[in-house]
Write an enzyme that holds these catalytic residues in place. Structure first.
Site, PDB file in Angstrom:
ATOM      1  N   ARG A  83       0.678  -1.204   0.151  1.00 24.04           N
ATOM      2  CA  ARG A  83       0.023   0.034   0.008  1.00 24.04           C
ATOM      3  C   ARG A  83       0.904   1.334   0.045  1.00 24.04           C
ATOM      4  O   ARG A  83       0.364   2.281  -0.644  1.00 24.04           O
ATOM      5  CB  ARG A  83      -0.779  -0.012   1.539  1.00 24.04           C
ATOM      6  N   LYS A 185      -2.649   6.589   1.200  1.00 22.59           N
ATOM      7  CA  LYS A 185      -2.406   7.140   2.803  1.00 22.59           C
ATOM      8  C   LYS A 185      -1.011   8.533   2.420  1.00 22.59           C
ATOM      9  O   LYS A 185      -0.346   8.296   3.022  1.00 22.59           O
ATOM     10  CB  LYS A 185      -1.867   5.956   3.465  1.00 22.59           C
ATOM     11  N   GLU A 221     -16.210   6.216   5.139  1.00 24.76           N
ATOM     12  CA  GLU A 221     -15.028   5.909   6.089  1.00 24.76           C
ATOM     13  C   GLU A 221     -15.674   6.435   7.441  1.00 24.76           C
ATOM     14  O   GLU A 221     -16.469   7.288   7.610  1.00 24.76           O
ATOM     15  CB  GLU A 221     -13.578   6.937   5.930  1.00 24.76           C
TER      16      GLU A 221
HETATM   17  N1  PLP Z   1      -9.164   4.499   6.593  1.00 24.40           N
HETATM   18  C1  PLP Z   1      -8.504   5.433   7.091  1.00 24.40           C
HETATM   19  C2  PLP Z   1      -8.545   6.862   6.587  1.00 24.40           C
HETATM   20  C3  PLP Z   1      -7.155   5.184   7.744  1.00 24.40           C
HETATM   21  O1  PLP Z   1      -6.573   5.957   7.993  1.00 24.40           O
HETATM   22  C4  PLP Z   1      -6.813   3.974   8.389  1.00 24.40           C
HETATM   23  C5  PLP Z   1      -5.920   3.683   9.153  1.00 24.40           C
HETATM   24  O2  PLP Z   1      -4.721   3.009   8.356  1.00 24.40           O
HETATM   25  C6  PLP Z   1      -7.975   2.834   7.998  1.00 24.40           C
HETATM   26  C7  PLP Z   1      -8.986   3.149   7.227  1.00 24.40           C
HETATM   27  C8  PLP Z   1      -7.709   1.528   8.240  1.00 24.40           C
HETATM   28  O3  PLP Z   1      -6.578   0.763   7.450  1.00 24.40           O
HETATM   29  P1  PLP Z   1      -5.748  -0.342   8.203  1.00 24.40           P
HETATM   30  O4  PLP Z   1      -6.549  -1.455   8.400  1.00 24.40           O
HETATM   31  O5  PLP Z   1      -4.838  -0.770   6.964  1.00 24.40           O
HETATM   32  O6  PLP Z   1      -5.088   0.203   9.238  1.00 24.40           O
HETATM   33  C1  COI Z   2      -3.752   3.471  11.375  1.00 24.61           C
HETATM   34  O1  COI Z   2      -4.853   2.851  11.791  1.00 24.61           O
HETATM   35  O2  COI Z   2      -2.545   2.883  11.492  1.00 24.61           O
HETATM   36  C2  COI Z   2      -3.919   4.772  11.041  1.00 24.61           C
HETATM   37  O3  COI Z   2      -3.219   5.368  10.211  1.00 24.61           O
HETATM   38  C3  COI Z   2      -5.048   5.628  11.627  1.00 24.61           C
HETATM   39  C4  COI Z   2      -4.463   7.001  12.239  1.00 24.61           C
HETATM   40  C5  COI Z   2      -3.802   6.933  13.398  1.00 24.61           C
HETATM   41  C6  COI Z   2      -4.048   7.919  11.225  1.00 24.61           C
END
Ligand code: PLP
Ligand code: COI
Length: 343
Positions: A83, A185, A221
């Site tokens: 990612r 991200k 989200e």
């Molecule tokens: N959506 C957003 C906007 C986020 O910042 C995050 C955090 O990383 C997620 C979803 C969840 O993603 P992940 O499960 O890969 O941490």
């Molecule tokens: C995560 O879940 O790792 C995120 O990046 C969320 C947040 C703290 C920005």
């Protein structure tokens, strides 16, 4: 480096703490250097760095978990590496080889082993990789040099309450455009989320829910986490859209729901006016883990799911199975776990 640190693991929240060492690697003249661990947590960069003006930066979030037998493990770091490279490609930054990314995480966690919370405390070591475009510059263009760094810190729950449900409110703001940068991200998405978050928190909610930026009719989200709902007939449903960050936790839960709990899984539109289809709902992400959603306020009305105080039964099973895999108590699917230390 084996040493004791004086931390009340059970009282940790999601706050910055300086740990011993961080990894840093620099890109110049077309290649990354080998990278090294350093003590200094300060970066000195040119005032003209594109990361500072034009947002040429991206980051990741992942965790290290201590098992019952003491071994430390990472959860799907290859997915974070992939990612991160999606992000790099979209904003014209050099990609980071997957092997370099995972090796850097392993070096970092080993070097900060004292900060990996003990098994059973619920706390974890949060790992934050990031890359920034640096160097003297003023026009809107990609940087000539880059820094890739990773630091880590022990954390507890992101939304206070852990497995206790929290409420969210729908915002009129967007965090990303329909075909903008929502699916990667980058910091700009989070800058856009600061004010909606502040407004939601001031109104007494944990965070806000973003709707799709094109029509404002579908859930995208839940703050910095993805959404899932459990239907009356026990389907695991989660939104699909090009402006949602593809959550690694969400895709892992889709697998857990189907293969471990035997639920049907659907990734599709979730209309904000059709919340009645769900009897449970949750937010999922690395930081959020699984946070049950008590209710969602929209147009002045609070829609309550299972309960505002108790986690629903399917959400609890998903949480127990996912955390079981992450902490090594439940057998993980092939390739999901990378061990970083020996017994
Ligand atoms: N959506 C957003 C906007 C986020 O910042 C995050 C955090 O990383 C997620 C979803 C969840 O993603 P992940 O499960 O890969 O941490
Ligand atoms: C995560 O879940 O790792 C995120 O990046 C969320 C947040 C703290 C920005």
């Amino acid at each position: 480096m084996k040493r004791d640190v004086n931390i009340d693991w059970e009282k940790l929240s999601f706050s910055y703490m300086k740990t011993d060492l961080r990894y840093i690697s620099r890109w110049k003249d077309g290649e990354w250097d080998k990278g090294k661990l350093v003590e200094d947590n300060m970066l000195t960069i040119s005032e003209g760095s594109p990361a500072l003006h034009y947002g040429q930066q991206c980051f990741e979030g992942m965790k290290a978990y201590r098992r019952k037998d003491g071994v430390i493990q990472l959860f799907r770091p290859d997915q974070n590496a992939k990612r991160m490279n999606e992000s790099c490609r979209r904003i014209l930054m050099p990609e980071i080889p997957e092997e370099k990314f995972i090796d850097a995480c392993i070096q970092l966690v080993r070097a900060n082993e004292a900060y990996v919370p003990p098994y059973g405390t619920g706390a974890t070591l949060y790992i934050r990789p990031f890359a920034i475009g640096v160097g003297d510059n003023i026009g809107v263009r990609p940087a000539s040099e880059y820094i890739f760094s990773i630091f880590c810190l022990p954390v507890g729950a992101y939304f206070k309450g852990g497995l206790a449900p929290v409420n969210f409110i729908v915002t009129d703001f967007d965090r990303a455009a329909p075909f903008g940068t929502g699916a990667i991200k980058v910091g700009g998405n989070y800058a856009a989320s600061l004010m909606p978050n502040k407004i939601a928190v001031e109104k007494g909610f944990a965070d806000c829910i973003y709707l799709d930026p094109a029509t404002h009719t579908k859930i995208e989200e839940v703050g910095a986490a993805n959404f899932f709902g459990i239907t009356e007939d026990n389907k695991f449903v989660t939104p699909k859209s090009p402006s949602i960050l593809p959550s690694i936790t969400k895709y892992s839960l889709m697998h857990v729901a189907k293969e471990y709990l035997g639920l049907e899984v659907e990734e599709r539109d979730v209309f904000i006016d059709n919340l009645d289809e769900f009897r449970e709902a949750g937010a999922c992400g690395t930081a959020a883990v699984i946070t049950p959603i008590g209710g969602i306020e929209h147009n002045g009305k609070l829609h309550v799911f299972h309960s505002e105080t108790e986690v629903g039964p399917i959400t609890k099973q998903l949480y127990d199975t996912l955390c079981g895999i992450q902490f090594g108590d439940v057998k993980a699917p092939e390739g999901w776990i990378v061990e970083v230390s020996e017994k």
